[in-house]
Design a protein around this motif. Structure first.
Motif, PDB file in Angstrom:
ATOM      1  N   LEU A  80      -9.810  45.701 -88.681  1.00  0.00           N
ATOM      2  CA  LEU A  80     -11.138  45.573 -88.090  1.00  0.00           C
ATOM      3  C   LEU A  80     -11.371  44.160 -87.569  1.00  0.00           C
ATOM      4  CD1 LEU A  80     -13.456  47.579 -90.528  1.00  0.00           C
ATOM      5  CD2 LEU A  80     -13.048  48.070 -88.102  1.00  0.00           C
ATOM      6  N   ASP A  81     -10.978  43.161 -88.348  1.00  0.00           N
ATOM      7  CA  ASP A  81     -11.155  41.780 -87.909  1.00  0.00           C
ATOM      8  C   ASP A  81     -10.397  41.517 -86.607  1.00  0.00           C
ATOM      9  OD1 ASP A  81     -12.830  41.056 -89.965  1.00  0.00           O
ATOM     10  OD2 ASP A  81     -11.219  40.332 -91.259  1.00  0.00           O
ATOM     11  N   GLU A  82      -9.214  42.094 -86.484  1.00  0.00           N
ATOM     12  CA  GLU A  82      -8.405  41.859 -85.288  1.00  0.00           C
ATOM     13  C   GLU A  82      -9.028  42.512 -84.056  1.00  0.00           C
ATOM     14  OE1 GLU A  82      -4.312  42.756 -85.775  1.00  0.00           O
ATOM     15  OE2 GLU A  82      -4.059  41.477 -87.522  1.00  0.00           O
ATOM     16  N   GLY A  89     -23.479  36.354 -85.075  1.00  0.00           N
ATOM     17  CA  GLY A  89     -24.641  36.788 -84.320  1.00  0.00           C
ATOM     18  C   GLY A  89     -24.681  38.265 -83.992  1.00  0.00           C
ATOM     19  N   ARG A  90     -23.682  39.021 -84.409  1.00  0.00           N
ATOM     20  CA  ARG A  90     -23.637  40.455 -84.112  1.00  0.00           C
ATOM     21  C   ARG A  90     -24.048  41.264 -85.343  1.00  0.00           C
ATOM     22  NH1 ARG A  90     -17.697  41.238 -81.771  1.00  0.00           N
ATOM     23  NH2 ARG A  90     -18.508  43.155 -80.823  1.00  0.00           N
ATOM     24  N   ILE A  91     -24.613  42.435 -85.104  1.00  0.00           N
ATOM     25  CA  ILE A  91     -25.042  43.324 -86.188  1.00  0.00           C
ATOM     26  C   ILE A  91     -24.023  44.443 -86.317  1.00  0.00           C
ATOM     27  CG2 ILE A  91     -26.844  44.880 -87.029  1.00  0.00           C
ATOM     28  CD1 ILE A  91     -28.848  43.266 -85.367  1.00  0.00           C
ATOM     29  N   ALA A  92     -23.420  44.555 -87.489  1.00  0.00           N
ATOM     30  CA  ALA A  92     -22.406  45.578 -87.731  1.00  0.00           C
ATOM     31  C   ALA A  92     -22.878  46.507 -88.833  1.00  0.00           C
ATOM     32  CB  ALA A  92     -21.077  44.925 -88.123  1.00  0.00           C
ATOM     33  N   SER A  93     -23.005  47.780 -88.498  1.00  0.00           N
ATOM     34  CA  SER A  93     -23.328  48.777 -89.515  1.00  0.00           C
ATOM     35  C   SER A  93     -22.036  49.273 -90.146  1.00  0.00           C
ATOM     36  CB  SER A  93     -24.081  49.949 -88.871  1.00  0.00           C
ATOM     37  OG  SER A  93     -24.136  51.053 -89.763  1.00  0.00           O
ATOM     38  N   PHE A  94     -21.988  49.280 -91.491  1.00  0.00           N
ATOM     39  CA  PHE A  94     -20.860  49.876 -92.174  1.00  0.00           C
ATOM     40  C   PHE A  94     -21.397  50.996 -93.060  1.00  0.00           C
ATOM     41  CE2 PHE A  94     -22.414  46.916 -95.203  1.00  0.00           C
ATOM     42  CZ  PHE A  94     -21.814  47.100 -96.445  1.00  0.00           C
ATOM     43  N   ILE A 163     -19.628  51.235 -87.687  1.00  0.00           N
ATOM     44  CA  ILE A 163     -18.420  51.651 -88.390  1.00  0.00           C
ATOM     45  C   ILE A 163     -18.741  52.966 -89.082  1.00  0.00           C
ATOM     46  CG2 ILE A 163     -16.659  51.015 -90.073  1.00  0.00           C
ATOM     47  CD1 ILE A 163     -16.845  49.046 -87.755  1.00  0.00           C
ATOM     48  N   ALA A 164     -18.115  54.048 -88.638  1.00  0.00           N
ATOM     49  CA  ALA A 164     -18.411  55.381 -89.169  1.00  0.00           C
ATOM     50  C   ALA A 164     -17.246  55.889 -90.010  1.00  0.00           C
ATOM     51  CB  ALA A 164     -18.687  56.356 -88.019  1.00  0.00           C
ATOM     52  N   PRO A 165     -17.478  56.246 -91.267  1.00  0.00           N
ATOM     53  CA  PRO A 165     -16.392  56.781 -92.086  1.00  0.00           C
ATOM     54  C   PRO A 165     -15.980  58.167 -91.584  1.00  0.00           C
ATOM     55  CG  PRO A 165     -18.480  57.047 -93.227  1.00  0.00           C
ATOM     56  CD  PRO A 165     -18.773  56.255 -91.979  1.00  0.00           C
ATOM     57  N   THR A 166     -14.700  58.462 -91.675  1.00  0.00           N
ATOM     58  CA  THR A 166     -14.207  59.762 -91.231  1.00  0.00           C
ATOM     59  C   THR A 166     -13.685  60.555 -92.418  1.00  0.00           C
ATOM     60  OG1 THR A 166     -11.926  59.026 -90.879  1.00  0.00           O
ATOM     61  CG2 THR A 166     -13.463  58.722 -89.046  1.00  0.00           C
ATOM     62  N   VAL A 167     -13.907  61.875 -92.373  1.00  0.00           N
ATOM     63  CA  VAL A 167     -13.192  62.772 -93.272  1.00  0.00           C
ATOM     64  C   VAL A 167     -11.831  63.085 -92.660  1.00  0.00           C
ATOM     65  CG1 VAL A 167     -13.191  65.076 -94.319  1.00  0.00           C
ATOM     66  CG2 VAL A 167     -15.303  63.734 -94.250  1.00  0.00           C
ATOM     67  N   PRO A 194     -23.585  51.230 -78.788  1.00  0.00           N
ATOM     68  CA  PRO A 194     -22.866  50.176 -79.492  1.00  0.00           C
ATOM     69  C   PRO A 194     -21.366  50.461 -79.470  1.00  0.00           C
ATOM     70  CG  PRO A 194     -23.760  51.739 -81.053  1.00  0.00           C
ATOM     71  CD  PRO A 194     -24.234  52.181 -79.686  1.00  0.00           C
ATOM     72  N   ARG A 195     -20.600  49.541 -79.959  1.00  0.00           N
ATOM     73  CA  ARG A 195     -19.173  49.801 -80.142  1.00  0.00           C
ATOM     74  C   ARG A 195     -19.025  50.689 -81.374  1.00  0.00           C
ATOM     75  NH1 ARG A 195     -14.325  45.274 -80.082  1.00  0.00           N
ATOM     76  NH2 ARG A 195     -12.649  46.736 -79.612  1.00  0.00           N
ATOM     77  N   ILE A 196     -18.366  51.823 -81.219  1.00  0.00           N
ATOM     78  CA  ILE A 196     -18.311  52.821 -82.288  1.00  0.00           C
ATOM     79  C   ILE A 196     -16.874  52.943 -82.781  1.00  0.00           C
ATOM     80  CG2 ILE A 196     -18.817  55.198 -82.933  1.00  0.00           C
ATOM     81  CD1 ILE A 196     -20.676  55.278 -80.437  1.00  0.00           C
ATOM     82  N   ILE A 197     -16.683  52.644 -84.053  1.00  0.00           N
ATOM     83  CA  ILE A 197     -15.338  52.643 -84.634  1.00  0.00           C
ATOM     84  C   ILE A 197     -15.313  53.560 -85.849  1.00  0.00           C
ATOM     85  CG2 ILE A 197     -13.529  51.230 -85.690  1.00  0.00           C
ATOM     86  CD1 ILE A 197     -14.621  48.855 -84.117  1.00  0.00           C
ATOM     87  N   GLY A 198     -14.460  54.569 -85.804  1.00  0.00           N
ATOM     88  CA  GLY A 198     -14.246  55.413 -86.970  1.00  0.00           C
ATOM     89  C   GLY A 198     -13.240  54.748 -87.895  1.00  0.00           C
ATOM     90  N   VAL A 199     -13.441  54.909 -89.187  1.00  0.00           N
ATOM     91  CA  VAL A 199     -12.561  54.290 -90.183  1.00  0.00           C
ATOM     92  C   VAL A 199     -12.093  55.355 -91.173  1.00  0.00           C
ATOM     93  CG1 VAL A 199     -12.598  52.794 -92.222  1.00  0.00           C
ATOM     94  CG2 VAL A 199     -13.418  51.933 -90.046  1.00  0.00           C
ATOM     95  N   GLY A 200     -10.804  55.331 -91.456  1.00  0.00           N
ATOM     96  CA  GLY A 200     -10.255  56.260 -92.441  1.00  0.00           C
ATOM     97  C   GLY A 200      -8.843  55.871 -92.792  1.00  0.00           C
ATOM     98  N   PHE A 201      -8.233  56.642 -93.677  1.00  0.00           N
ATOM     99  CA  PHE A 201      -6.839  56.437 -94.031  1.00  0.00           C
ATOM    100  C   PHE A 201      -5.952  57.201 -93.054  1.00  0.00           C
ATOM    101  CE2 PHE A 201      -8.985  56.201 -98.311  1.00  0.00           C
ATOM    102  CZ  PHE A 201      -8.913  54.821 -98.413  1.00  0.00           C
ATOM    103  N   ALA A 202      -4.771  56.673 -92.803  1.00  0.00           N
ATOM    104  CA  ALA A 202      -3.861  57.306 -91.845  1.00  0.00           C
ATOM    105  C   ALA A 202      -3.543  58.750 -92.227  1.00  0.00           C
ATOM    106  CB  ALA A 202      -2.574  56.484 -91.737  1.00  0.00           C
TER     107      ALA A 202
END
Length: 238
Positions: A80-82, A89-94, A163-167, A194-202
């Motif tokens: 995510l950092d990369e 100054g940015r707002i990130a929802s996790f 940042i949206a968690p994925t099933v 906004p920038r929309i990023i799904g997060v999960g395990f491979a």
């Protein structure tokens, strides 16, 4: 079109409606909207498949040992950092981790330390959009839906990053969630996306979620293996 005499004609009786008023069999089980007749059975089949697939993927995720989940979560945070770069100054929802989801709370603390603002999504009603409330470590929390902690404040913010968690997720970056439709409903309503990023395990990758008209694709999916973009369904090494 109105009936000739009144609008109290019972279902199954003759009237002058252009189409039958008895449309309960065509109501979308998720949104309540009337579905085209040709799509009804397909939609029902997809919803049944998704329910079974959710159960399988959640069980798979929860079976990962806690120590391994923490390690994978740290790798996801680095990815995510990369991809995000400077967050000042940015707002990130996790999100608050639930049922074996990647734990990004340490990442959120680091974002706050670098001048960013973190927020958590809050369910305010069954068919309503999510609201996002600012939070940093030490701020008071209260039980929300499913007893997931949410910020006690009533202050709401508009995130630059979601940042949206994925099933589960597919190569086109469509996200399989828990089935409530909260993220899709909320993302579709943003005036400025906004920038929309799904997060999960491979391990949660699947061939397709069989996307439906209401599904909103992510800009990318981030796992411990790197970032998946929808352009060509390939991973960018982290």
């Amino acid at each position: 079109m109105k009936p000739a005499d009144n609008d109290n004609t019972p279902c199954g009786m003759e009237s002058e409606y252009a189409s039958s008023p008895c449309l309960m069999h065509r109501l979308d089980p998720l949104t309540g909207a009337v579905m085209p007749e040709i799509d009804r059975q397909q939609r029902i089949d997809v919803m049944r498949w998704r329910k079974a697939e959710r159960q399988r993927l959640i069980a798979l995720r929860q079976a990962i040992p806690a120590a391994q989940r923490r390690q994978l979560s740290r790798r996801i945070a680095r990815s995510l950092d990369e991809v995000l770069g400077d967050v000042c100054g940015r707002i990130a929802s996790f999100y608050w981790p639930f049922r074996g989801e990647p734990d990004l709370r340490p990442w959120a603390e680091a974002v706050a330390a670098r001048g960013g603002v973190c927020a958590l999504p809050v369910v305010v009603g069954r068919h309503e959009q999510l609201v996002f409330r600012p939070w940093r470590k030490g701020d008071p929390l209260e039980p929300g839906v499913w007893n997931i902690p949410v910020p006690s404040t009533e202050v709401a913010v508009t995130p630059d990053i979601v940042i949206a968690p994925t099933v589960g997720f597919d190569p086109a970056c469509y996200r399989l969630g828990y089935g409530g439709g909260f993220f899709d409903r909320t993302l579709a309503a943003f005036h400025h996306r906004p920038r929309i990023i799904g997060v999960g395990f491979a391990a949660q990758a699947i061939r397709t979620i069989f996307p439906q008209p209401h599904d909103v694709p992510m800009d990318m999916i981030v796992t411990e293996s790197g970032a998946l973009t929808p352009a060509d369904g390939t991973r960018q090494p982290a």
